[in-house]
Design an enzyme around this catalytic site. Structure first.
Site, PDB file in Angstrom:
ATOM      1  CE  LYS A 256      33.409  40.434  43.650  1.00 40.59           C
ATOM      2  NZ  LYS A 256      34.228  41.157  42.463  1.00 40.59           N
ATOM      3  CG  ASP A 261      32.580  46.448  43.311  1.00 40.26           C
ATOM      4  OD1 ASP A 261      33.169  47.316  43.858  1.00 40.26           O
ATOM      5  OD2 ASP A 261      33.257  45.899  42.151  1.00 40.26           O
ATOM      6  CE  LYS A 268      33.041  48.260  39.874  1.00 36.11           C
ATOM      7  NZ  LYS A 268      34.095  47.823  39.112  1.00 36.11           N
ATOM      8  CG  ASP A 338      36.665  48.620  41.560  1.00 40.60           C
ATOM      9  OD1 ASP A 338      35.817  47.974  41.932  1.00 40.60           O
ATOM     10  OD2 ASP A 338      36.509  49.229  40.343  1.00 40.60           O
ATOM     11  NE  ARG A 342      41.772  41.309  42.611  1.00 38.86           N
ATOM     12  CZ  ARG A 342      42.345  41.582  41.581  1.00 38.86           C
ATOM     13  NH1 ARG A 342      43.635  41.675  41.480  1.00 38.86           N
ATOM     14  NH2 ARG A 342      41.592  42.019  40.425  1.00 38.86           N
TER      15      ARG A 342
HETATM   16  N1  BES Z   1      33.290  43.430  40.212  1.00 40.48           N
HETATM   17  C1  BES Z   1      34.216  43.729  39.417  1.00 40.48           C
HETATM   18  C2  BES Z   1      34.489  43.041  38.168  1.00 40.48           C
HETATM   19  C3  BES Z   1      33.718  43.119  37.153  1.00 40.48           C
HETATM   20  C4  BES Z   1      33.810  44.073  35.929  1.00 40.48           C
HETATM   21  C5  BES Z   1      32.619  42.369  37.104  1.00 40.48           C
HETATM   22  C6  BES Z   1      32.623  44.145  35.068  1.00 40.48           C
HETATM   23  C7  BES Z   1      31.531  42.507  36.063  1.00 40.48           C
HETATM   24  C8  BES Z   1      31.720  43.187  35.120  1.00 40.48           C
HETATM   25  C9  BES Z   1      35.682  44.008  40.406  1.00 40.48           C
HETATM   26  O1  BES Z   1      35.439  44.002  41.648  1.00 40.48           O
HETATM   27  C10 BES Z   1      36.485  45.047  39.917  1.00 40.48           C
HETATM   28  O2  BES Z   1      36.334  45.865  39.912  1.00 40.48           O
HETATM   29  N2  BES Z   1      37.601  44.612  39.206  1.00 40.48           N
HETATM   30  C11 BES Z   1      38.310  45.425  38.514  1.00 40.48           C
HETATM   31  C12 BES Z   1      39.765  45.114  39.158  1.00 40.48           C
HETATM   32  C13 BES Z   1      40.897  46.232  38.872  1.00 40.48           C
HETATM   33  C14 BES Z   1      40.672  47.244  39.834  1.00 40.48           C
HETATM   34  C15 BES Z   1      42.168  45.694  39.068  1.00 40.48           C
HETATM   35  C16 BES Z   1      38.405  45.603  37.253  1.00 40.48           C
HETATM   36  O3  BES Z   1      38.152  44.618  36.415  1.00 40.48           O
HETATM   37  O4  BES Z   1      38.269  46.763  36.514  1.00 40.48           O
HETATM   38 ZN    ZN Z   2      33.618  43.343  42.424  1.00 35.53          ZN
HETATM   39 MN    MN Z   3      35.165  45.933  42.174  1.00 40.19          MN
END
Ligand code: BES
Ligand code: ZN
Ligand code: MN
Length: 491
Positions: A256, A261, A268, A338, A342
């Protein structure tokens, strides 16, 4: 850090590091120094109240009888449990700003293997890693003085071989991966990233870059949807190492690479958002792994694929509720923009699987915050559709000291991403967030042997306890992947 392996004789410059074991009773080559110094060493031990416990250390400056300017005597604890890499890392960290340029670790006469001696050099290099090139006003005394590490060892040529053929090249890959993760998002956006990777052709890797036009033709709308809000063009980069038998199916590594992001329209919160520059840590691990594989001329066929996109909110950005068609033909309701990693991996995995027909694939991703809730920053989360592969990862993990822990995949979890509006949705709800993310990925790998490693907690760290991890970017995965390839595909 310059690395060399030397024979065991008192050195004439820099700092000589002398480990002392077992409550101060076992010295190894320290004895050479002690003999030379007559009673001086014992008197110093007494004055320092030194018992040889790990974390205990003292110095003798300008010792008599040897030309060494400084002896650094360090408690190394129980000899049977000695970890040369951690020892060298801890000591290097403490001496990094000592003003000396050279440190010599005396690891002879203590029954170490050549592999452990080589890993001492790795520990020193990792502990000396810095990311300072944007700091134009760094005072001289805030810059490390150490530039050279020497390891004194009984059979220096064996240690050198273990380092040159294995540990050194992998360490180069770790350093490269750390640099990528630490780079700011204005320097490392998808195209800039792809251009850097193109330069790795110098190592004998074959590099191919797919732009948006090509990906559009291939139908990669899951990946492309994530990049819709960005001014930067999305990229898919394929790295290829053909070191194995001609025509033998490759092992595949997929990463990835979200170069930033923001969350997209599902934006966020602003505080702490800067660390989402590290959301390409999975791709960095794959690039670093390919560097290790190429530099040590691995006798294996390996494919590395990274999906590079920037996730931004914009008038053109994808919306929560959008339904996109992935390259596999499966449709996805994007309930949360967000949960973008995936979406990127869905197309990267399907493309890799159908185009290269790999024997096995492992993807790495900073995929979920939920994996940090589950495992903290200690272990990466492993998910697999194959027990054999999961076991291989467990042993590569312990061999490389990059810790991981397996979590389950089951049909009951898979159900949680069913959608009434499309073949699936891209979020499963609050519960078991890392598992539902992995279930999502599993829908894009067919029957191929596959594992997913969630490195959200281990690929980037703001708190550090391990002396080998000196910056935000850890390079996690590079070592694990190299051990996995070496142990299972190079035999
Ligand atoms: N890149 C983030 C995951 C992440 C969070 C990595 C904190 C490192 C530190 C990912 O793209 C994301 O935002 N995931 C969300 C998923 C949710 C929306 C289902 C998350 O983990 O909150
Ligand atoms: Zn991410
Ligand atoms: Mn994300």
């Amino acid at each position: 850090m310059k690395v060399s392996f030397i024979s065991a004789k008192p050195v004439t410059n820099g700092i000589a590091v002398l480990p002392v074991f077992d409550g101060g009773k076992s010295f190894g080559s320290v004895e050479d120094y002690i003999k030379a110094g007559n009673g001086q060493y014992m008197a110093a031990v007494k004055a320092a109240k030194f018992k040889g416990k790990s974390s205990q250390a003292f110095d003798i400056y300008a010792p008599s009888g040897v030309k060494t300017p400084r002896l650094h005597i360090v408690g190394a604890g129980d000899k049977a449990k000695f970890d040369a890499e951690m020892f060298a890392a801890g000591v290097t960290k403490s001496l990094l700003f000592s003003g000396e340029t050279t440190v010599t670790f005396h690891l002879d006469g203590i029954g170490l293997t050549a592999d452990q001696a080589a890993r001492a050099a790795v520990g020193a290099r990792l502990a000396a890693y810095r990311f300072d090139h944007y700091r134009t006003k760094l005072a001289k005394d805030k810059k490390p003085s150490l530039t050279t590490v020497k390891v004194a060892f009984d059979s220096q040529s064996m240690a050198k071989k273990a380092y040159d053929n294995f540990h050194g090249p992998i360490c180069d890959g770790v350093v490269y991966a750390r640099d990528l993760v630490n780079e700011p998002p204005n320097a490392l956006y998808p195209k800039a990233y792809a251009n850097r990777v193109k330069k790795l052709a110098d190592l004998g890797l074959k590099i191919e870059v797919l732009g948006e036009k090509r990906m559009n033709t291939l139908g990669m709308h899951a990946l492309l949807g994530v990049g819709l809000g960005s001014e930067r063009e999305s990229q898919l980069v394929v790295m290829r190492w053909d070191g194995g038998k001609k025509g033998a199916k490759p092992a595949a590594l997929i990463g990835k690479g979200v170069t930033f992001d923001t969350g997209g329209i599902s934006l966020k919160p602003g505080s702490g958002m800067w660390d989402m520059k590290g959301d390409m840590g999975g791709s960095a691990a794959v690039v670093g792994a390919m560097i290790g594989i190429a530099k040590r001329k691995a006798k294996a066929n390996v494919i590395g694929v990274i999906g590079l996109v920037e996730n931004m909110p914009d008038g053109k950005a994808q919306l929560p509720g959008d339904i996109v068609k992935s390259m596999s033909g499966q449709t996805i309701e994007v309930q949360n923009t967000d949960a973008e990693g995936r979406l990127v991996l869905a197309d990267a995995l399907h493309y890799t699987n159908t185009k290269y027909k790999p024997v096995a694939m492992i993807d790495l991703a900073t995929l979920t915050g939920a994996i940090i809730v589950a495992l903290g920053h200690e272990h990466a989360g492993v998910f697999s559709n194959n027990d054999g592969l999961a076991d291989q990862i467990a042993s590569a993990s312990s061999a490389s000291s990059e810790k991981s822990w397996r979590l389950p995949l089951t049909p009951a979890y898979d159900k949680l991403i069913d959608s009434p509006n499309a073949d699936m949705k891209n979020i499963g709800g609050r519960e078991a967030g890392s598992i539902t993310a992995a279930q999502f990925l599993q829908r894009f790998v067919g029957n191929t042997t596959w594992a997913h490693i969630d490195i959200a907690g281990t690929g980037m760290k703001n708190k550090r306890s391990d002396p080998r991890e000196t910056t935000f970017g850890t390079g996690f995965g590079v070592r694990l992947l190299n051990h996995w390839i070496a142990d299972n595909y190079e035999g």
